[in-house]
Design a protein around this motif. Structure first.
Motif, mmCIF file in Angstrom:
data_model
loop_
_atom_site.group_PDB
_atom_site.id
_atom_site.type_symbol
_atom_site.label_atom_id
_atom_site.label_comp_id
_atom_site.label_asym_id
_atom_site.label_seq_id
_atom_site.Cartn_x
_atom_site.Cartn_y
_atom_site.Cartn_z
ATOM 1 N N LEU A 1 0.827 -1.208 0.000
ATOM 2 C CA LEU A 1 0.000 0.000 0.000
ATOM 3 C C LEU A 1 0.861 1.258 0.000
ATOM 4 N N GLY A 2 2.089 1.129 -0.444
ATOM 5 C CA GLY A 2 2.960 2.288 -0.519
ATOM 6 C C GLY A 2 3.147 2.942 0.831
ATOM 7 N N ALA A 3 2.986 4.259 0.896
ATOM 8 C CA ALA A 3 3.209 5.013 2.132
ATOM 9 C C ALA A 3 2.226 4.641 3.239
ATOM 10 N N TYR A 4 1.134 3.962 2.912
ATOM 11 C CA TYR A 4 0.145 3.588 3.915
ATOM 12 C C TYR A 4 0.431 2.223 4.554
ATOM 13 N N THR A 5 1.413 1.506 4.073
ATOM 14 C CA THR A 5 1.657 0.132 4.508
ATOM 15 C C THR A 5 1.979 0.051 5.994
ATOM 16 N N THR A 6 2.893 0.880 6.470
ATOM 17 C CA THR A 6 3.309 0.821 7.870
ATOM 18 C C THR A 6 2.145 1.102 8.804
ATOM 19 N N SER A 7 1.360 2.122 8.488
ATOM 20 C CA SER A 7 0.208 2.449 9.331
ATOM 21 C C SER A 7 -0.783 1.295 9.376
ATOM 22 N N LEU A 8 -1.022 0.666 8.223
ATOM 23 C CA LEU A 8 -1.937 -0.475 8.185
ATOM 24 C C LEU A 8 -1.443 -1.593 9.097
ATOM 25 N N GLN A 9 -0.172 -1.931 8.992
ATOM 26 C CA GLN A 9 0.370 -3.035 9.777
ATOM 27 C C GLN A 9 0.311 -2.743 11.280
ATOM 28 N N ARG A 10 0.678 -1.533 11.668
ATOM 29 C CA ARG A 10 0.723 -1.210 13.090
ATOM 30 C C ARG A 10 -0.663 -1.075 13.691
ATOM 31 N N ARG A 11 -1.588 -0.483 12.942
ATOM 32 C CA ARG A 11 -2.952 -0.373 13.453
ATOM 33 C C ARG A 11 -3.620 -1.736 13.538
ATOM 34 N N TRP A 12 -3.335 -2.606 12.566
ATOM 35 C CA TRP A 12 -3.896 -3.956 12.620
ATOM 36 C C TRP A 12 -3.392 -4.694 13.857
ATOM 37 N N GLY B 1 3.724 4.660 -4.869
ATOM 38 C CA GLY B 1 3.895 3.550 -3.937
ATOM 39 C C GLY B 1 5.296 2.993 -3.953
ATOM 40 N N THR B 2 5.909 2.925 -5.126
ATOM 41 C CA THR B 2 7.271 2.403 -5.235
ATOM 42 C C THR B 2 8.262 3.342 -4.569
ATOM 43 N N ALA B 3 8.090 4.634 -4.759
ATOM 44 C CA ALA B 3 8.985 5.602 -4.126
ATOM 45 C C ALA B 3 8.932 5.481 -2.606
ATOM 46 N N ALA B 4 7.737 5.195 -2.064
ATOM 47 C CA ALA B 4 7.582 5.062 -0.622
ATOM 48 C C ALA B 4 8.187 3.766 -0.095
ATOM 49 N N MET B 5 8.040 2.681 -0.837
ATOM 50 C CA MET B 5 8.479 1.374 -0.362
ATOM 51 C C MET B 5 9.914 1.046 -0.746
ATOM 52 N N HIS B 6 10.447 1.725 -1.774
ATOM 53 C CA HIS B 6 11.791 1.412 -2.249
ATOM 54 C C HIS B 6 12.645 2.671 -2.406
ATOM 55 N N PRO B 7 12.777 3.465 -1.347
ATOM 56 C CA PRO B 7 13.697 4.604 -1.454
ATOM 57 C C PRO B 7 15.124 4.099 -1.597
ATOM 58 N N ASN B 8 15.885 4.761 -2.434
ATOM 59 C CA ASN B 8 17.263 4.315 -2.683
ATOM 60 C C ASN B 8 18.085 5.549 -3.050
ATOM 61 N N PRO B 9 19.228 5.758 -2.405
ATOM 62 C CA PRO B 9 20.023 6.953 -2.713
ATOM 63 C C PRO B 9 20.529 6.987 -4.147
ATOM 64 N N ALA B 10 20.522 5.828 -4.828
ATOM 65 C CA ALA B 10 21.004 5.775 -6.208
ATOM 66 C C ALA B 10 19.886 5.965 -7.224
ATOM 67 N N VAL B 11 18.649 6.159 -6.741
ATOM 68 C CA VAL B 11 17.504 6.326 -7.636
ATOM 69 C C VAL B 11 16.807 7.637 -7.306
ATOM 70 N N ARG B 12 16.458 8.368 -8.325
ATOM 71 C CA ARG B 12 15.684 9.596 -8.144
ATOM 72 C C ARG B 12 14.309 9.379 -8.757
ATOM 73 N N TYR B 13 13.272 9.617 -7.939
ATOM 74 C CA TYR B 13 11.892 9.534 -8.408
ATOM 75 C C TYR B 13 11.411 10.948 -8.735
ATOM 76 N N VAL B 14 10.994 11.159 -9.987
ATOM 77 C CA VAL B 14 10.638 12.490 -10.472
ATOM 78 C C VAL B 14 9.193 12.467 -10.979
ATOM 79 N N PRO B 15 8.357 13.429 -10.583
ATOM 80 C CA PRO B 15 6.966 13.451 -11.058
ATOM 81 C C PRO B 15 6.878 13.508 -12.580
ATOM 82 N N LEU B 16 5.924 12.746 -13.125
ATOM 83 C CA LEU B 16 5.612 12.786 -14.553
ATOM 84 C C LEU B 16 4.368 13.635 -14.744
ATOM 85 N N THR B 17 4.483 14.688 -15.505
ATOM 86 C CA THR B 17 3.384 15.651 -15.603
ATOM 87 C C THR B 17 2.284 15.246 -16.577
ATOM 88 N N ASP B 18 2.574 14.339 -17.500
ATOM 89 C CA ASP B 18 1.578 14.006 -18.524
ATOM 90 C C ASP B 18 1.185 12.534 -18.521
#
Length: 216
Positions: free
Chosen positions: A24-35, A162-179
């Protein structure tokens, strides 16, 4: 058979939440802990399965997180509920000329090799306008391999927040796609439910997404 005849006995078994990538991307941790706080007697297992239905078609999970319509299995008794939308992002190596940009377009990526997860990914060449798709594709089979070719600078990628939240990596830059349009994230399960805690899990997932501000 005993668990089927006496559903209360199944409450002691883990309830299994499957996903093909990024849960669930950035929501995963909250889901697990609240459960864990709300249901101390029932373990929530979050399982990654590298298949389109994230284990739902084979019965390996009780509920599946699916992105886009491609993962919904064409089998009787499957119910789907929309959970949220995730914006699409470009993924580039941190030493790429594109890494310094604050936003990118699909055309910016089309001149470079593009990594496509051909097993469970939500990105295909159909995302680009007709005649403007990348000419060079690097096929991969899972998220780990997808990240590996991007880190090496052998390809760029398209994914969701979701990938940016679950797989942060200093060697990867996640950039918004406008279109690029956002990706629908849905929950899917079988009816009748395969675990008595499934309704509780569905309610909690929706509540978590409603209560936490959208990432970014």
């Amino acid at each position: 058979m005993e668990h089927a005849l006496d559903p209360d006995r199944s409450r002691g078994l883990p309830v299994r939440l499957g996903h093909a990538w990024s849960a669930l991307g950035a929501y995963t941790t909250s889901l697990q802990r609240r459960w864990k706080r709300a249901h101390p007697g029932t373990v929530l297992e979050v399982l990654r399965l590298d298949e389109r239905s994230a284990g739902l078609a084979s019965g390996a999970v009780d509920v599946a997180v699916l992105r886009g319509p491609v993962g919904v299995p064409d089998v009787p008794g499957v119910t789907v509920a929309h959970l949220m939308q995730e914006p699409r992002l470009a993924a580039v190596a941190d030493d790429s000329p594109l890494a310094s940009r604050t936003s990118l377009t699909l055309a910016d990526l089309a001149t470079r090799p593009v990594a496509l997860n051909t097993v469970t990914g939500s990105t295909t060449l159909a995302l680009w306008p007709q005649g403007a798709a990348p000419s060079h594709v690097v096929p991969v089979k899972n998220t780990d391999d997808w990240l590996s070719v991007i880190i090496a600078g052998d390809a760029v990628g398209v994914t969701t927040a979701g990938t940016a939240a679950m797989h942060p990596n200093p060697a990867v830059r996640y950039v918004p796609l406008t279109d690029a349009p956002p990706v629908d994230v849905v929950l899917a399960w079988r009816e009748p439910v395969t675990h008595p805690a499934v309704p509780d899990l569905l309610r909690l997932a929706h509540d978590v997404v409603r209560r936490i501000p959208a990432p970014g």
